[in-house]
Design a protein around this motif. Sequence first.
Motif, short mmCIF file in Angstrom:
data_model
loop_
_atom_site.label_atom_id
_atom_site.label_comp_id
_atom_site.label_asym_id
_atom_site.label_seq_id
_atom_site.Cartn_x
_atom_site.Cartn_y
_atom_site.Cartn_z
N LEU A 83 0.82 -1.21 0.00
CA LEU A 83 0.00 0.00 0.00
C LEU A 83 0.86 1.26 0.00
O LEU A 83 0.48 2.27 -0.57
CB LEU A 83 -0.92 0.01 1.23
CG LEU A 83 -1.92 -1.15 1.35
CD1 LEU A 83 -2.62 -1.10 2.70
CD2 LEU A 83 -2.94 -1.08 0.22
N ALA A 84 2.00 1.18 0.66
CA ALA A 84 2.87 2.35 0.74
C ALA A 84 4.27 1.93 1.15
O ALA A 84 4.45 0.93 1.86
CB ALA A 84 2.32 3.36 1.75
N VAL A 85 5.24 2.70 0.70
CA VAL A 85 6.63 2.53 1.13
C VAL A 85 7.08 3.87 1.71
O VAL A 85 7.16 4.87 0.99
CB VAL A 85 7.55 2.13 -0.04
CG1 VAL A 85 9.00 2.02 0.45
CG2 VAL A 85 7.08 0.82 -0.66
N MET A 86 7.30 3.89 3.02
CA MET A 86 7.66 5.13 3.70
C MET A 86 9.14 5.08 4.06
O MET A 86 9.58 4.19 4.80
CB MET A 86 6.79 5.30 4.95
CG MET A 86 5.30 5.39 4.59
SD MET A 86 4.18 5.52 5.99
CE MET A 86 4.39 3.90 6.74
N VAL A 87 9.89 6.02 3.52
CA VAL A 87 11.35 6.02 3.67
C VAL A 87 11.74 6.90 4.86
O VAL A 87 11.34 8.07 4.93
CB VAL A 87 12.03 6.53 2.38
CG1 VAL A 87 13.54 6.53 2.56
CG2 VAL A 87 11.62 5.68 1.19
N GLN A 129 -3.08 7.20 7.12
CA GLN A 129 -4.05 7.25 6.03
C GLN A 129 -3.45 7.88 4.77
O GLN A 129 -3.66 7.40 3.66
CB GLN A 129 -5.30 8.04 6.44
CG GLN A 129 -6.38 7.20 7.09
CD GLN A 129 -6.06 6.87 8.54
OE1 GLN A 129 -5.77 7.77 9.32
NE2 GLN A 129 -6.14 5.61 8.91
N SER A 130 -2.68 8.97 4.95
CA SER A 130 -2.08 9.64 3.79
C SER A 130 -0.67 9.14 3.50
O SER A 130 -0.12 9.43 2.43
CB SER A 130 -2.03 11.15 4.04
OG SER A 130 -1.12 11.47 5.09
N TYR A 131 -0.08 8.39 4.45
CA TYR A 131 1.28 7.87 4.35
C TYR A 131 2.32 8.99 4.35
O TYR A 131 3.45 8.81 3.92
CB TYR A 131 1.46 6.99 3.11
CG TYR A 131 0.37 5.99 2.89
CD1 TYR A 131 -0.14 5.23 3.94
CD2 TYR A 131 -0.16 5.77 1.62
CE1 TYR A 131 -1.14 4.30 3.74
CE2 TYR A 131 -1.16 4.84 1.41
CZ TYR A 131 -1.65 4.12 2.48
OH TYR A 131 -2.65 3.19 2.28
N LYS A 132 1.94 10.16 4.83
CA LYS A 132 2.84 11.31 4.87
C LYS A 132 3.48 11.44 6.26
O LYS A 132 2.90 11.04 7.27
CB LYS A 132 2.08 12.61 4.56
CG LYS A 132 1.36 12.60 3.22
CD LYS A 132 2.31 12.63 2.06
CE LYS A 132 1.57 12.80 0.74
NZ LYS A 132 2.48 12.77 -0.42
N LEU A 133 4.69 12.00 6.28
CA LEU A 133 5.35 12.29 7.54
C LEU A 133 4.56 13.35 8.29
O LEU A 133 4.25 14.41 7.75
CB LEU A 133 6.79 12.76 7.29
CG LEU A 133 7.71 12.91 8.50
CD1 LEU A 133 9.16 12.72 8.09
CD2 LEU A 133 7.54 14.28 9.17
N HIS A 134 4.20 13.03 9.54
CA HIS A 134 3.39 13.95 10.34
C HIS A 134 4.26 14.75 11.31
O HIS A 134 4.21 15.98 11.33
CB HIS A 134 2.33 13.16 11.09
CG HIS A 134 1.43 13.99 11.95
ND1 HIS A 134 0.74 15.08 11.46
CD2 HIS A 134 1.11 13.91 13.27
CE1 HIS A 134 0.03 15.64 12.44
NE2 HIS A 134 0.25 14.94 13.54
N ARG A 135 5.07 14.05 12.08
CA ARG A 135 5.98 14.71 13.03
C ARG A 135 7.24 13.86 13.15
O ARG A 135 7.24 12.66 12.84
CB ARG A 135 5.33 14.88 14.41
CG ARG A 135 4.07 15.74 14.41
CD ARG A 135 3.51 15.87 15.82
NE ARG A 135 2.20 16.47 15.84
CZ ARG A 135 1.96 17.78 15.84
NH1 ARG A 135 2.98 18.62 15.84
NH2 ARG A 135 0.72 18.25 15.87
N CYS A 136 8.31 14.48 13.62
CA CYS A 136 9.55 13.72 13.80
C CYS A 136 10.27 14.21 15.05
O CYS A 136 10.04 15.32 15.54
CB CYS A 136 10.46 13.83 12.58
SG CYS A 136 10.96 15.51 12.17
N GLY A 137 11.11 13.35 15.58
CA GLY A 137 11.90 13.68 16.75
C GLY A 137 13.11 12.76 16.80
O GLY A 137 13.37 11.99 15.88
N SER A 138 13.85 12.83 17.90
CA SER A 138 15.02 11.96 18.04
C SER A 138 15.39 11.85 19.50
O SER A 138 15.03 12.71 20.32
CB SER A 138 16.20 12.49 17.22
OG SER A 138 16.61 13.75 17.72
#
Length: 429
Positions: free
Chosen positions: A89-93, A127-136
């Motif tokens: 359905l999606a490939v999220m890199v 649902q959109s397969y988009k990056l929503h938030r990030c952290g580390s």
Amino acid sequence: MVKLIHTLADHGDDVNCCAFSSSLLATCSLDKTIRLYSLSDFTELAHSPLKFHTYAVHCCCFSPSGHILASCSTDGTTVLWNTQNGQTLAVMVQPSGSPVRVCRFSPDSTCLVSGAADGTVILWNAQSYKLHRCGSVEDGSLVACAFSPDGNLFVTGSSCGDLTVWDDKMRCLHSEKAHDLGMTCCDFSSQPVSDGEQGLQCFRLASCGQDCQTKIWVVSFSHILGFKLKYKSALSGHSAPVLTCAFSHNGQMLVSGSVDKSVIVYDINTENILHTLTQHTRYVTTCAFAPNILLLATGSMDKTVNIWQFDPETLGQARSTEGQLKQFTEDWSEDDVSAWLCAQDLKDLVGVFKMNNIDGRELLNLTKESLADDLKIDGYSYEKEAMENWISKKKRTSPMTNLVLSSAVLTPNRTLKMAINRWLETHQK
């Protein structure tokens, strides 16, 4: 009693992870594949194995509905699969391209977390397969992740031993050294526990690590009263590093697997050892309980996955075969809850429970104070963030009726949320 009922030996290399849905078992391996099996007879599905990743697959997990499977790999991707036909359905890199070590869906299926070897953690829109938030995290690789059952927060664990707590907006709430030599896995119990403080939802959290220990914590979070993490105890049944841990879906048992090649099943209330399983011939790397039946899967570097079946007496809950699929309260429908209320001579509450869409999961999440107060709500559904903003402005009245609210604790409309997410899963792409 617990007995070995099946062994799966289809992978060509170490088994890294296994996961259950209500009808399927997924396994993944260093051999770059993910395999799917039917729980009815443990036969492999026609579209299995799933092949896309170019390096080892470290983790796999099902969406709450079981319609989607996520897998992540050293190749720096997290892939979403349709479990019914095996299509991608999606490939999220991962933005950094770093190997992805762990992935987890949120309880409402709206988000997916992926954690990488460089310490980055990504919150994806599922649902959109988009990056929503990030952290580390500051140090180490991210190797563990778990969402709280209410979805208000999630925790991550690092190879340096740090346990970090994030809220649903990915703000870091807390971080501390949980395991001196590195953390390997963590899991939340679905069963709420009480700490005696009104309005504070509490859950057990288990973590394990290279220090040979499995630790039990109590986590609580409220947008009004704040966050608390309390260390409770340590289980020291293993003689070598503990690589995996998981709660049973009714929260009564905790299982752990170790470099000592053994699997230990604990009674979470007494912390006594119920069973020690020694079938694997190499390190035990993964374990998972099925959601609706008393099955446990354990995977190992010996390339096998063992399926274990528990006697219901193990939990002190003897049930008929036909009732087994609903043996846990969290699986009750709204009608099941209504029937239970009638059996408890609480027929007068049936209407208000149905109006608030209280199913088994919601019933378990209700505290004593909630049962007394929270169901006296106005019967309308609101966006969570909007209602939190309303309450944060010291407003204690219903936005719709202007009547005084008896409690500021928010109860999610899980039925509406699940209906929306299932529609999205069915209609996207």
